[in-house]
Scaffold this motif. Structure first.
Motif, PDB file in Angstrom:
ATOM      1  N   ILE A 229     -49.284  -6.694 -28.864  1.00  0.00           N
ATOM      2  CA  ILE A 229     -49.227  -5.400 -28.168  1.00  0.00           C
ATOM      3  C   ILE A 229     -48.014  -4.590 -28.628  1.00  0.00           C
ATOM      4  CG2 ILE A 229     -49.073  -4.264 -25.914  1.00  0.00           C
ATOM      5  CD1 ILE A 229     -50.429  -6.850 -24.753  1.00  0.00           C
ATOM      6  N   ALA A 230     -46.871  -5.276 -28.798  1.00  0.00           N
ATOM      7  CA  ALA A 230     -45.667  -4.590 -29.284  1.00  0.00           C
ATOM      8  C   ALA A 230     -45.866  -4.110 -30.718  1.00  0.00           C
ATOM      9  CB  ALA A 230     -44.461  -5.523 -29.198  1.00  0.00           C
ATOM     10  N   TYR A 231     -46.551  -4.906 -31.528  1.00  0.00           N
ATOM     11  CA  TYR A 231     -46.845  -4.492 -32.902  1.00  0.00           C
ATOM     12  C   TYR A 231     -47.731  -3.247 -32.900  1.00  0.00           C
ATOM     13  CZ  TYR A 231     -48.584  -4.553 -37.694  1.00  0.00           C
ATOM     14  OH  TYR A 231     -48.916  -4.198 -38.982  1.00  0.00           O
ATOM     15  N   GLU A 232     -48.734  -3.226 -32.020  1.00  0.00           N
ATOM     16  CA  GLU A 232     -49.618  -2.065 -31.928  1.00  0.00           C
ATOM     17  C   GLU A 232     -48.853  -0.834 -31.432  1.00  0.00           C
ATOM     18  OE1 GLU A 232     -52.892  -3.516 -29.611  1.00  0.00           O
ATOM     19  OE2 GLU A 232     -53.863  -4.426 -31.363  1.00  0.00           O
ATOM     20  N   ARG A 233     -47.835  -1.050 -30.603  1.00  0.00           N
ATOM     21  CA  ARG A 233     -46.983   0.069 -30.166  1.00  0.00           C
ATOM     22  C   ARG A 233     -46.220   0.639 -31.373  1.00  0.00           C
ATOM     23  NH1 ARG A 233     -45.699   1.517 -25.048  1.00  0.00           N
ATOM     24  NH2 ARG A 233     -44.081   3.108 -24.929  1.00  0.00           N
ATOM     25  N   SER A 234     -45.809  -0.248 -32.282  1.00  0.00           N
ATOM     26  CA  SER A 234     -45.104   0.218 -33.473  1.00  0.00           C
ATOM     27  C   SER A 234     -46.008   1.094 -34.339  1.00  0.00           C
ATOM     28  CB  SER A 234     -44.571  -0.965 -34.288  1.00  0.00           C
ATOM     29  OG  SER A 234     -45.592  -1.607 -35.034  1.00  0.00           O
ATOM     30  N   LEU A 235     -47.314   0.795 -34.343  1.00  0.00           N
ATOM     31  CA  LEU A 235     -48.269   1.612 -35.105  1.00  0.00           C
ATOM     32  C   LEU A 235     -48.341   3.025 -34.540  1.00  0.00           C
ATOM     33  CD1 LEU A 235     -51.252  -0.901 -35.543  1.00  0.00           C
ATOM     34  CD2 LEU A 235     -49.439  -0.367 -37.181  1.00  0.00           C
ATOM     35  N   LEU A 236     -48.263   3.124 -33.225  1.00  0.00           N
ATOM     36  CA  LEU A 236     -48.269   4.428 -32.559  1.00  0.00           C
ATOM     37  C   LEU A 236     -47.083   5.269 -33.031  1.00  0.00           C
ATOM     38  CD1 LEU A 236     -48.816   6.537 -30.272  1.00  0.00           C
ATOM     39  CD2 LEU A 236     -47.673   4.962 -28.708  1.00  0.00           C
ATOM     40  N   TYR A 237     -45.884   4.661 -33.047  1.00  0.00           N
ATOM     41  CA  TYR A 237     -44.696   5.408 -33.454  1.00  0.00           C
ATOM     42  C   TYR A 237     -44.688   5.689 -34.949  1.00  0.00           C
ATOM     43  CZ  TYR A 237     -42.902   4.734 -28.770  1.00  0.00           C
ATOM     44  OH  TYR A 237     -42.744   4.772 -27.414  1.00  0.00           O
ATOM     45  N   GLN A 238     -45.361   4.837 -35.725  1.00  0.00           N
ATOM     46  CA  GLN A 238     -45.511   5.111 -37.159  1.00  0.00           C
ATOM     47  C   GLN A 238     -46.330   6.390 -37.369  1.00  0.00           C
ATOM     48  OE1 GLN A 238     -47.429   1.958 -39.377  1.00  0.00           O
ATOM     49  NE2 GLN A 238     -46.869   2.836 -41.356  1.00  0.00           N
ATOM     50  N   LEU A 239     -47.381   6.547 -36.572  1.00  0.00           N
ATOM     51  CA  LEU A 239     -48.203   7.760 -36.650  1.00  0.00           C
ATOM     52  C   LEU A 239     -47.414   8.997 -36.216  1.00  0.00           C
ATOM     53  CD1 LEU A 239     -51.584   6.411 -35.206  1.00  0.00           C
ATOM     54  CD2 LEU A 239     -51.130   7.079 -37.570  1.00  0.00           C
ATOM     55  N   GLU A 240     -46.529   8.807 -35.246  1.00  0.00           N
ATOM     56  CA  GLU A 240     -45.699   9.922 -34.772  1.00  0.00           C
ATOM     57  C   GLU A 240     -44.562  10.243 -35.731  1.00  0.00           C
ATOM     58  OE1 GLU A 240     -44.230   8.999 -30.882  1.00  0.00           O
ATOM     59  OE2 GLU A 240     -46.041   9.708 -29.869  1.00  0.00           O
ATOM     60  N   GLY A 241     -44.279   9.316 -36.649  1.00  0.00           N
ATOM     61  CA  GLY A 241     -43.148   9.502 -37.541  1.00  0.00           C
ATOM     62  C   GLY A 241     -41.820   9.215 -36.880  1.00  0.00           C
ATOM     63  N   ASN A 242     -41.859   8.438 -35.777  1.00  0.00           N
ATOM     64  CA  ASN A 242     -40.651   8.082 -35.032  1.00  0.00           C
ATOM     65  C   ASN A 242     -40.187   6.697 -35.496  1.00  0.00           C
ATOM     66  OD1 ASN A 242     -38.680   7.392 -33.143  1.00  0.00           O
ATOM     67  ND2 ASN A 242     -39.757   8.381 -31.453  1.00  0.00           N
ATOM     68  N   GLU A 243     -39.343   6.686 -36.528  1.00  0.00           N
ATOM     69  CA  GLU A 243     -38.964   5.420 -37.156  1.00  0.00           C
ATOM     70  C   GLU A 243     -38.100   4.542 -36.263  1.00  0.00           C
ATOM     71  OE1 GLU A 243     -36.341   4.956 -40.838  1.00  0.00           O
ATOM     72  OE2 GLU A 243     -38.375   4.829 -41.669  1.00  0.00           O
ATOM     73  N   GLU A 244     -37.218   5.141 -35.472  1.00  0.00           N
ATOM     74  CA  GLU A 244     -36.338   4.352 -34.595  1.00  0.00           C
ATOM     75  C   GLU A 244     -37.156   3.563 -33.574  1.00  0.00           C
ATOM     76  OE1 GLU A 244     -32.846   4.053 -34.747  1.00  0.00           O
ATOM     77  OE2 GLU A 244     -33.249   4.947 -36.695  1.00  0.00           O
ATOM     78  N   GLU A 245     -38.094   4.247 -32.913  1.00  0.00           N
ATOM     79  CA  GLU A 245     -38.927   3.563 -31.920  1.00  0.00           C
ATOM     80  C   GLU A 245     -39.836   2.521 -32.584  1.00  0.00           C
ATOM     81  OE1 GLU A 245     -38.987   3.702 -28.556  1.00  0.00           O
ATOM     82  OE2 GLU A 245     -37.195   4.924 -28.712  1.00  0.00           O
ATOM     83  N   ARG A 246     -40.334   2.859 -33.765  1.00  0.00           N
ATOM     84  CA  ARG A 246     -41.165   1.897 -34.489  1.00  0.00           C
ATOM     85  C   ARG A 246     -40.385   0.612 -34.751  1.00  0.00           C
ATOM     86  NH1 ARG A 246     -42.873   2.096 -40.844  1.00  0.00           N
ATOM     87  NH2 ARG A 246     -44.258   0.281 -40.812  1.00  0.00           N
ATOM     88  N   MET A 247     -39.140   0.757 -35.190  1.00  0.00           N
ATOM     89  CA  MET A 247     -38.317  -0.414 -35.493  1.00  0.00           C
ATOM     90  C   MET A 247     -38.019  -1.238 -34.244  1.00  0.00           C
ATOM     91  SD  MET A 247     -35.660   1.154 -38.298  1.00  0.00           S
ATOM     92  CE  MET A 247     -34.804  -0.389 -38.563  1.00  0.00           C
ATOM     93  N   LYS A 248     -37.803  -0.562 -33.128  1.00  0.00           N
ATOM     94  CA  LYS A 248     -37.539  -1.293 -31.873  1.00  0.00           C
ATOM     95  C   LYS A 248     -38.701  -2.215 -31.520  1.00  0.00           C
ATOM     96  CE  LYS A 248     -34.766   2.442 -29.877  1.00  0.00           C
ATOM     97  NZ  LYS A 248     -34.730   3.458 -28.811  1.00  0.00           N
ATOM     98  N   TYR A 249     -39.911  -1.683 -31.631  1.00  0.00           N
ATOM     99  CA  TYR A 249     -41.072  -2.489 -31.234  1.00  0.00           C
ATOM    100  C   TYR A 249     -41.434  -3.536 -32.286  1.00  0.00           C
ATOM    101  CZ  TYR A 249     -41.671  -0.061 -26.897  1.00  0.00           C
ATOM    102  OH  TYR A 249     -41.453   0.418 -25.620  1.00  0.00           O
ATOM    103  N   LEU A 250     -41.117  -3.267 -33.542  1.00  0.00           N
ATOM    104  CA  LEU A 250     -41.266  -4.318 -34.552  1.00  0.00           C
ATOM    105  C   LEU A 250     -40.286  -5.451 -34.257  1.00  0.00           C
ATOM    106  CD1 LEU A 250     -41.705  -2.295 -37.880  1.00  0.00           C
ATOM    107  CD2 LEU A 250     -43.426  -3.740 -36.764  1.00  0.00           C
ATOM    108  N   CYS A 251     -39.070  -5.098 -33.839  1.00  0.00           N
ATOM    109  CA  CYS A 251     -38.077  -6.106 -33.454  1.00  0.00           C
ATOM    110  C   CYS A 251     -38.576  -6.942 -32.281  1.00  0.00           C
ATOM    111  CB  CYS A 251     -36.758  -5.442 -33.066  1.00  0.00           C
ATOM    112  SG  CYS A 251     -35.751  -4.898 -34.450  1.00  0.00           S
TER     113      CYS A 251
END
Length: 343
Positions: A229-251
């Protein structure tokens, strides 16, 4: 103790993010500490496996009991050691045949197909599922049956280099998704994950995030569900172009994978790539090597293939950086030695 400690630290860090939006570096440090504790998490997982194996060695155990204990071992091994998971699945196929229990046989074949799809053996997975009489599958197994088919065609679509095949298999996955929905509880994670993907595909990112929030609230960080679920959240931020949030959820996904002893993981490899592109070659190299070690332990051809495409790029860049640093250090030492000689 380790598990409780890391959960406490993660809670503090996440709360800090919510209040002050600090740099993602804080959460990466938590991830690095969790990586250092990998061995202890694996020991805990192995201890649970040992206890289950002890149950199998008890005298007078029936074939039915053996089957259900094996199922628990398959669940433990399916994200930990691929060969062991397959071995226990093969044992359960024989047990189901001995018991002349069609439902148990179908259940095991579906699990085998699911693992084949996860590891990139798509033709094997399709072959297993196509040999099953869909009309004879009990209602209780329909959910796992359709989920296995969806996984097969979604994975083939995702990894296919050809657009025509990508669209063809993606359409097939949608057909099975429509067949699955009537069997689902509308509050179940299976249904919510379908809804989230639908919104993500439509680029309705606000609704996508709302559904993901629901799913996260029902899961805990040290299990596979949270990792996904956290990985899928990172996909959402990848689409938004929000790299900081993407990295948080990948972490967070990677931390959860390590705590759950999930060796078949994607988040840490993705994070290594992001860090590589940001120029953090030390961490990128450390993370991709950690991912490679997990992939080697799990023994998945697909995971090896994915990492083998990334590891040389990161490793070469890291080596060049290291050599440049060593060259600069040598020049500095020579200069310092020259000054000392003059004095």
């Amino acid at each position: 103790f380790m598990r409780v400690f890391f959960l406490f630290i993660i809670l503090i860090v996440c709360s800090t993010f919510a209040l002050a939006n600090q740099e993602v570096d804080s959460l990466i440090r938590v991830l690095e500490n969790t990586m250092e504790g990998r061995e202890e998490f694996d020991v805990q997982n192995n201890n649970r496996i040992i206890e289950l194996k002890k149950l199998l060695n008890k005298k007078g155990i029936s074939k039915n009991q053996q089957f259900f204990i094996n199922n628990q071992l398959i669940d433990k091994y399916s994200k930990y050691t691929l060969d062991s998971a397959i071995s226990y699945l093969q044992t359960n196929i024989r047990l189901a045949q001995d018991l002349q229990n069609q439902d148990l046989l179908y259940q095991t074949n579906i699990m085998m197909a699911d693992i084949m799809a996860t590891t990139g053996k798509y033709f094997d997975a399709v072959d297993i599922l196509n040999k099953m009489d869909s009309n004879a599958i009990h209602k209780n197994l329909r959910i796992s049956y359709y989920k296995a088919l969806i996984k097969v065609y979604s994975e083939v679509s995702f990894h296919s280099p050809f657009t025509d095949f990508n669209q063809k298999y993606s359409s097939q996955a949608k057909v099975y998704t429509e067949l699955l929905i009537p069997f689902l509880n509308l509050q179940s994670d299976d249904y919510l994950s379908i809804l989230e993907k639908k919104y993500r595909d439509e680029r309705n990112l606000n609704e996508c995030q709302r559904i993901n929030n629901q799913r996260l609230s029902k899961s805990e960080i040290d299990n596979r569900a949270f990792s996904l679920i956290a990985y899928e959240r990172s996909l959402l931020y990848q689409l938004e172009g929000n790299e900081e949030e993407r990295m948080k959820y990948l972490c967070l996904s990677a931390i959860s994978d390590i705590m759950a002893s999930n060796k078949d993981n994607a988040s840490l490899t993705e994070l290594a790539l992001v860090l590589y592109k940001r120029g953090d070659l030390d961490r990128a190299n450390k993370f991709i090597k950690f991912s490679f070690e997990d992939a080697a332990f799990f023994n998945s051809e697909l995971r090896f293939k994915i990492i083998s495409e990334v590891l040389p790029i990161i490793n070469d860049a890291y080596q060049i950086k290291t050599e440049k640093q060593q060259s600069k250090l040598s020049i500095l030492l020579m200069f310092s030695s020259g000054l000392l000689a003059l004095l």
